[in-house]
Design a protein around this motif. Sequence first.
Motif, mmCIF file in Angstrom:
data_model
loop_
_atom_site.group_PDB
_atom_site.id
_atom_site.type_symbol
_atom_site.label_atom_id
_atom_site.label_comp_id
_atom_site.label_asym_id
_atom_site.label_seq_id
_atom_site.Cartn_x
_atom_site.Cartn_y
_atom_site.Cartn_z
ATOM 1 N N PHE A 26 10.942 -2.718 -10.731
ATOM 2 C CA PHE A 26 10.097 -2.277 -10.082
ATOM 3 C C PHE A 26 10.717 -1.781 -8.790
ATOM 4 N N SER A 27 10.723 -0.196 -8.704
ATOM 5 C CA SER A 27 11.939 0.662 -8.028
ATOM 6 C C SER A 27 10.615 1.048 -6.537
ATOM 7 N N LEU A 28 11.339 0.592 -5.546
ATOM 8 C CA LEU A 28 10.493 1.361 -4.206
ATOM 9 C C LEU A 28 10.801 2.339 -3.826
ATOM 10 N N ALA A 29 11.306 3.063 -4.679
ATOM 11 C CA ALA A 29 11.067 4.531 -4.705
ATOM 12 C C ALA A 29 9.864 4.627 -5.159
ATOM 13 N N TYR A 30 8.700 4.030 -5.569
ATOM 14 C CA TYR A 30 7.712 4.187 -6.624
ATOM 15 C C TYR A 30 6.659 3.701 -5.638
ATOM 16 N N TYR A 31 6.097 2.723 -5.288
ATOM 17 C CA TYR A 31 5.745 1.735 -4.809
ATOM 18 C C TYR A 31 6.082 1.043 -3.194
ATOM 19 N N ALA A 32 4.637 1.147 -2.848
ATOM 20 C CA ALA A 32 3.928 0.919 -1.464
ATOM 21 C C ALA A 32 4.081 -0.770 -1.315
ATOM 22 N N ILE A 33 5.067 -0.970 -0.346
ATOM 23 C CA ILE A 33 5.175 -2.961 -0.038
ATOM 24 C C ILE A 33 4.010 -2.919 1.447
ATOM 25 N N ARG A 99 -0.034 -2.388 -7.245
ATOM 26 C CA ARG A 99 0.196 -1.810 -8.536
ATOM 27 C C ARG A 99 -0.713 -0.297 -9.226
ATOM 28 N N ALA A 100 -1.912 -0.536 -8.391
ATOM 29 C CA ALA A 100 -2.905 0.484 -9.167
ATOM 30 C C ALA A 100 -3.237 1.538 -7.907
ATOM 31 N N GLY A 101 -3.008 1.046 -6.666
ATOM 32 C CA GLY A 101 -3.546 2.447 -6.197
ATOM 33 C C GLY A 101 -4.262 3.131 -6.026
ATOM 34 N N MET A 102 -5.717 2.808 -6.417
ATOM 35 C CA MET A 102 -7.100 3.552 -6.472
ATOM 36 C C MET A 102 -7.852 3.420 -5.510
ATOM 37 N N LEU A 103 -7.147 2.725 -4.259
ATOM 38 C CA LEU A 103 -7.910 4.151 -3.248
ATOM 39 C C LEU A 103 -7.000 4.688 -2.013
ATOM 40 N N PHE A 104 -6.006 4.428 -2.306
ATOM 41 C CA PHE A 104 -4.853 5.679 -1.207
ATOM 42 C C PHE A 104 -3.552 6.192 -2.302
ATOM 43 N N GLY A 105 -3.321 6.049 -3.779
ATOM 44 C CA GLY A 105 -3.073 6.037 -4.641
ATOM 45 C C GLY A 105 -1.666 5.422 -4.250
ATOM 46 N N VAL A 106 -0.905 5.294 -6.263
ATOM 47 C CA VAL A 106 0.669 4.349 -6.206
ATOM 48 C C VAL A 106 1.523 4.520 -5.077
ATOM 49 N N GLY A 107 1.714 3.517 -4.332
ATOM 50 C CA GLY A 107 3.302 3.583 -3.169
ATOM 51 C C GLY A 107 2.551 4.322 -2.086
ATOM 52 N N TRP A 108 1.267 5.108 -1.593
ATOM 53 C CA TRP A 108 0.712 4.769 -0.562
ATOM 54 C C TRP A 108 -0.133 3.955 -0.004
ATOM 55 N N CYS A 109 0.271 3.742 1.044
ATOM 56 C CA CYS A 109 -0.110 2.901 2.378
ATOM 57 C C CYS A 109 -1.829 3.250 2.582
ATOM 58 N N ARG A 110 -2.466 2.611 2.645
ATOM 59 C CA ARG A 110 -3.526 2.408 3.671
ATOM 60 C C ARG A 110 -2.976 2.985 4.922
ATOM 61 N N PRO A 111 -3.821 4.056 5.733
ATOM 62 C CA PRO A 111 -3.586 4.737 6.757
ATOM 63 C C PRO A 111 -3.778 3.787 8.306
ATOM 64 N N TYR A 117 -7.163 -7.658 0.172
ATOM 65 C CA TYR A 117 -7.988 -7.126 -1.519
ATOM 66 C C TYR A 117 -7.056 -6.282 -2.389
ATOM 67 N N GLU A 118 -6.762 -5.243 -1.496
ATOM 68 C CA GLU A 118 -6.037 -4.022 -2.332
ATOM 69 C C GLU A 118 -5.011 -4.685 -2.330
ATOM 70 N N TYR A 119 -3.799 -5.695 -2.929
ATOM 71 C CA TYR A 119 -2.860 -5.480 -2.992
ATOM 72 C C TYR A 119 -2.832 -6.946 -4.030
ATOM 73 N N ASP A 120 -2.404 -6.503 -5.759
ATOM 74 C CA ASP A 120 -2.838 -7.470 -6.744
ATOM 75 C C ASP A 120 -1.175 -7.956 -7.186
ATOM 76 N N LEU A 121 -0.107 -8.019 -6.875
ATOM 77 C CA LEU A 121 0.943 -8.503 -7.082
ATOM 78 C C LEU A 121 1.185 -9.087 -5.426
ATOM 79 N N TYR A 122 1.430 -10.682 -5.892
ATOM 80 C CA TYR A 122 2.265 -11.604 -4.207
ATOM 81 C C TYR A 122 2.952 -12.014 -4.475
ATOM 82 N N GLY A 123 4.339 -11.896 -3.766
ATOM 83 C CA GLY A 123 4.884 -12.825 -4.138
ATOM 84 C C GLY A 123 4.806 -14.268 -3.180
ATOM 85 N N GLN A 124 5.987 -15.217 -3.459
ATOM 86 C CA GLN A 124 5.810 -16.545 -2.476
ATOM 87 C C GLN A 124 6.123 -16.405 -0.853
ATOM 88 N N GLY A 125 5.194 -17.202 -0.073
ATOM 89 C CA GLY A 125 5.251 -16.834 0.623
ATOM 90 C C GLY A 125 6.666 -17.850 1.238
#
Length: 132
Positions: A26-33, A99-111, A117-125
């Motif tokens: 997926f592209s970082l142009a559309y998702y927050a990290i 990926r779902a952006g239920m609270l702040f919209g897809v691609g936007w961070c909590r301010p 708990y708001e993040y559903d896809l994690y990488g290895q640490g």
Amino acid sequence: VQLQASGGGLVQPGGSLRLSCAVSGFSLAYYAIGWFRQAPGKEREGVSCISKSDGSTYYADSVKGRFTISTDLHKNTVYLQMSSLRPEDTAVYYCATDRAGMLFGVGWCRPSSPQPYEYDLYGQGTLVTVSS
């Protein structure tokens, strides 16, 4: 779809490290990290987040002024530059996306600092150890 964190290691107090989060599928142009960390015996906590497009950034109070998050869209990679490291920064660091952006919209961070708990896809640490 994958996130891969790297760049951890052993560093002395006061030192610096740069973590990378390479994203595929997926592209970082559309998702927050978000970056998170988990120290031994402690709950996972939010460290920083960067939004899509305008690149708005947010930090936990404990890292403000010491850590900087950034995005390289060409490499589809997010970085966490960590400076003035302290022993209490020792933890496994993870990058993740909501990926779902239920609270702040897809691609936007909590301010504020991100909430795990708001993040559903994690990488290895990647382990960061700050010690003399």
